[in-house]
Every structure is written in C-alpha cells, then in structure tokens.
Design a protein around this motif. Structure first.
Motif, PDB file in Angstrom:
ATOM      1  N   MET A  50      -3.167   9.052   1.206  1.00  0.00           N
ATOM      2  CA  MET A  50      -3.332   8.281   0.082  1.00  0.00           C
ATOM      3  C   MET A  50      -4.750   8.303  -0.508  1.00  0.00           C
ATOM      4  O   MET A  50      -5.006   8.256  -1.787  1.00  0.00           O
ATOM      5  CB  MET A  50      -2.967   6.878   0.428  1.00  0.00           C
ATOM      6  CG  MET A  50      -3.144   5.922  -0.926  1.00  0.00           C
ATOM      7  SD  MET A  50      -2.583   4.283  -0.390  1.00  0.00           S
ATOM      8  CE  MET A  50      -2.980   3.320  -1.938  1.00  0.00           C
ATOM      9  N   HIS A  52      -7.010  -0.820  -0.296  1.00  0.00           N
ATOM     10  CA  HIS A  52      -6.617   0.388   0.705  1.00  0.00           C
ATOM     11  C   HIS A  52      -7.232   0.278   2.036  1.00  0.00           C
ATOM     12  O   HIS A  52      -6.848   0.428   2.962  1.00  0.00           O
ATOM     13  CB  HIS A  52      -6.872   1.566  -0.006  1.00  0.00           C
ATOM     14  CG  HIS A  52      -6.226   2.673   1.169  1.00  0.00           C
ATOM     15  ND1 HIS A  52      -4.794   2.758   1.376  1.00  0.00           N
ATOM     16  CD2 HIS A  52      -6.979   3.666   1.475  1.00  0.00           C
ATOM     17  CE1 HIS A  52      -4.896   3.935   2.414  1.00  0.00           C
ATOM     18  NE2 HIS A  52      -5.857   4.559   2.235  1.00  0.00           N
ATOM     19  N   ARG A  83      -5.234  11.282  -2.558  1.00  0.00           N
ATOM     20  CA  ARG A  83      -4.542  10.922  -4.028  1.00  0.00           C
ATOM     21  C   ARG A  83      -5.380   9.904  -4.924  1.00  0.00           C
ATOM     22  O   ARG A  83      -5.432  10.353  -6.067  1.00  0.00           O
ATOM     23  CB  ARG A  83      -3.147  10.461  -3.649  1.00  0.00           C
ATOM     24  CG  ARG A  83      -2.028  11.599  -3.286  1.00  0.00           C
ATOM     25  CD  ARG A  83      -0.739  11.261  -3.199  1.00  0.00           C
ATOM     26  NE  ARG A  83      -0.560  10.346  -1.886  1.00  0.00           N
ATOM     27  CZ  ARG A  83      -0.323  11.151  -0.668  1.00  0.00           C
ATOM     28  NH1 ARG A  83      -0.434  12.391  -0.849  1.00  0.00           N
ATOM     29  NH2 ARG A  83      -0.130  10.390   0.450  1.00  0.00           N
ATOM     30  N   ASP A 105       0.968   4.225  -2.858  1.00  0.00           N
ATOM     31  CA  ASP A 105       1.002   5.685  -2.420  1.00  0.00           C
ATOM     32  C   ASP A 105       2.034   6.379  -2.912  1.00  0.00           C
ATOM     33  O   ASP A 105       1.971   7.599  -3.486  1.00  0.00           O
ATOM     34  CB  ASP A 105       0.844   5.706  -0.887  1.00  0.00           C
ATOM     35  CG  ASP A 105       0.603   6.943  -0.404  1.00  0.00           C
ATOM     36  OD1 ASP A 105      -0.097   8.110  -1.218  1.00  0.00           O
ATOM     37  OD2 ASP A 105       0.713   7.514   0.738  1.00  0.00           O
ATOM     38  N   ASP A 124       0.789  -1.235   0.003  1.00  0.00           N
ATOM     39  CA  ASP A 124      -0.114  -0.064   0.107  1.00  0.00           C
ATOM     40  C   ASP A 124       0.861   1.285  -0.124  1.00  0.00           C
ATOM     41  O   ASP A 124       0.711   2.066  -0.730  1.00  0.00           O
ATOM     42  CB  ASP A 124      -1.032   0.024   1.282  1.00  0.00           C
ATOM     43  CG  ASP A 124      -2.107   1.018   1.229  1.00  0.00           C
ATOM     44  OD1 ASP A 124      -3.027   0.821   0.530  1.00  0.00           O
ATOM     45  OD2 ASP A 124      -1.888   2.106   1.768  1.00  0.00           O
TER      46      ASP A 124
END
Length: 111
Positions: free
Chosen positions: A53, A75, A56, A40, A36
């Motif tokens: 994240m 996520h 984003r 990111d 993860d």
C-alpha cells in the motif's frame, strides 16, 4: 465498475457498523485495519502500481488525492495497530482516521 463500487459501499457500511458495538476500542482497531484494506483495494482498482500500500500511495500523482497526507497518517496508525498489540486507539483518533478513510474512498470514486 458499478458492481465493484456497490460492494465497496456495502463493505464500508459493515465496517462502520462494528463501531456501534460494545467492544469500544477493539472495534476501532478492527475497523481501521479493514478500512485501510478497503482503501488499498481502491488504489489497486485505480491502477496505482506497487507491491505494498505504501508503494501505491507513493505512486499517486500530486493533486490526484487531496487527502494524501492524511491517508499516510491513517496508514501509519494502522501499522501501529498491526505491529503493537498494546497500541491504544482513542475514540477521537479512531473517529478522525475513519473520516480520512471515507474521504479517500470518495476521492478515489469507490464510495
């Protein structure tokens, strides 16, 4: 950028190697958290703005990453792992989430 891609590939292989260890479930938890973080970092390198994240991911234009729904799912699993020490990652779930992270890294040009 090539050097960055090479370091991402190397880091990805290190993460995947942990899955072959004797720890089983704990290895998946660690691998998913690290994968993860790698995604990111790739989002940041690709210029997607945001504090987190999730910010984003929201900044990715529709169609830019075909696995966007899947990466959101991965996520969320990562967040469950990070916030619930009793969360259990089945080998199937761990394998599926790792496939999602790999596909996303490929789509972002990081792998």
């Amino acid at each position: 950028f090539t050097q960055l891609k090479d370091s991402t590939i190397q880091r990805w292989h290190q993460i995947v190697e942990k899955l072959g260890g004797p720890q089983g479930q704990k290895d998946y938890k660690t691998a998913l958290i690290e994968a993860d973080a790698l995604v990111d970092a790739a989002l940041r390198v690709n210029g997607f703005p945001g504090e987190t994240m999730a910010d984003r991911l929201r900044a990715i234009p529709v169609g830019r990453v075909s696995s966007l729904d899947d990466i959101w799912k991965a996520h969320r699993v990562r967040n469950d792992i990070a916030h619930d020490p009793h969360y259990i990652v089945s080998p199937r779930e761990g394998h599926d989430m790792m496939k999602i992270y790999k596909k996303t890294l490929e789509e972002l040009g990081a792998l």
